[in-house]
Design an enzyme around this catalytic site. Sequence first.
Site, PDB file in Angstrom:
ATOM      1  N   ASP A  13       0.855  -1.180   0.000  1.00  0.00           N
ATOM      2  CA  ASP A  13       0.000   0.000   0.000  1.00  0.00           C
ATOM      3  C   ASP A  13       0.894   1.233   0.000  1.00  0.00           C
ATOM      4  O   ASP A  13       2.086   1.152   0.322  1.00  0.00           O
ATOM      5  CB  ASP A  13      -0.896  -0.042   1.239  1.00  0.00           C
ATOM      6  CG  ASP A  13      -1.908   1.096   1.256  1.00  0.00           C
ATOM      7  OD1 ASP A  13      -2.460   1.415   0.187  1.00  0.00           O
ATOM      8  OD2 ASP A  13      -2.136   1.660   2.336  1.00  0.00           O
ATOM      9  N   ASP A  15      -0.295   5.048   0.988  1.00  0.00           N
ATOM     10  CA  ASP A  15      -0.555   5.950   2.114  1.00  0.00           C
ATOM     11  C   ASP A  15      -0.573   5.176   3.427  1.00  0.00           C
ATOM     12  O   ASP A  15      -1.276   4.175   3.564  1.00  0.00           O
ATOM     13  CB  ASP A  15      -1.890   6.672   1.909  1.00  0.00           C
ATOM     14  CG  ASP A  15      -1.841   7.649   0.753  1.00  0.00           C
ATOM     15  OD1 ASP A  15      -1.060   8.606   0.830  1.00  0.00           O
ATOM     16  OD2 ASP A  15      -2.563   7.436  -0.238  1.00  0.00           O
TER      17      ASP A  15
END
Length: 263
Positions: A13, A15
């Site tokens: 991922d 953020d």
Amino acid sequence: MTEPKPVESWLTDMDGVLVHEERAITGASEFIAALESSGRKFLVLTNNSIFTPRDLRARLLATGIDIPETAIWTSALATAQFLDDQRPGGTAYVIGEAGLTTALHEVGYVLTERDPDYVVLGETRTYSFEAITKAIRLISDGARFIATNPDPTGPSTEGPLPATGSVAALITRATGVAPYFVGKPNPLMMRSALNQIEAHSETTVMIGDRMDTDIISGLEAGLRTILVLSGSTGGHEVERFPYRPTRVVESIADVVPLVSALS
């Protein structure tokens, strides 16, 4: 119990794992450098559909993280791929920004307000009442409802903003039609990413900061998972979930030595 196979590819991922707002998280650039020096295939995943991979590469580069454009996979790209698989050369009414409209154009979709095959809802900082009303009417008239991701809010420097999931709920309440969400936690996002780099679930690790999106979608796609505590899910919350990540670490800096150790 069989021994786990060596790790040949990584999904992560963005953020909360590599960046927080506009700042790199300590260890993020070292992690990418470790992947590149090891020769392992990798993709950076995001449910954010606002930006194109080129935009996101520039954003990451500004924080000191250098990631190739081709190594970024967004919910907009996954949505466009899904629609191209389902109904090639179709039509769509889109609420979203360049990341989504560009992805749909690139797979040959025509964007229209006249009897579209799909209403596609994505992220935007400027949701308009007029556009939402148009979407409600088109769905009521028979258009299929697709949304890039179910996230109810998104981050900003001023605080949370309403995001795709919240607007999707509004449209569903008005029409009685629930959307098909393509992005995390749908494991379809993981499988499309694996296909993109020709990787296998048994030899891939997913890194994320949210138990309810990153970790569960990785688990359901058959990947090993690593939860970092630098984002949404706190260490005290992990035990509340009925499933567990393969590992829990403080931040991406703790994953750097694992790139060689798990290979």
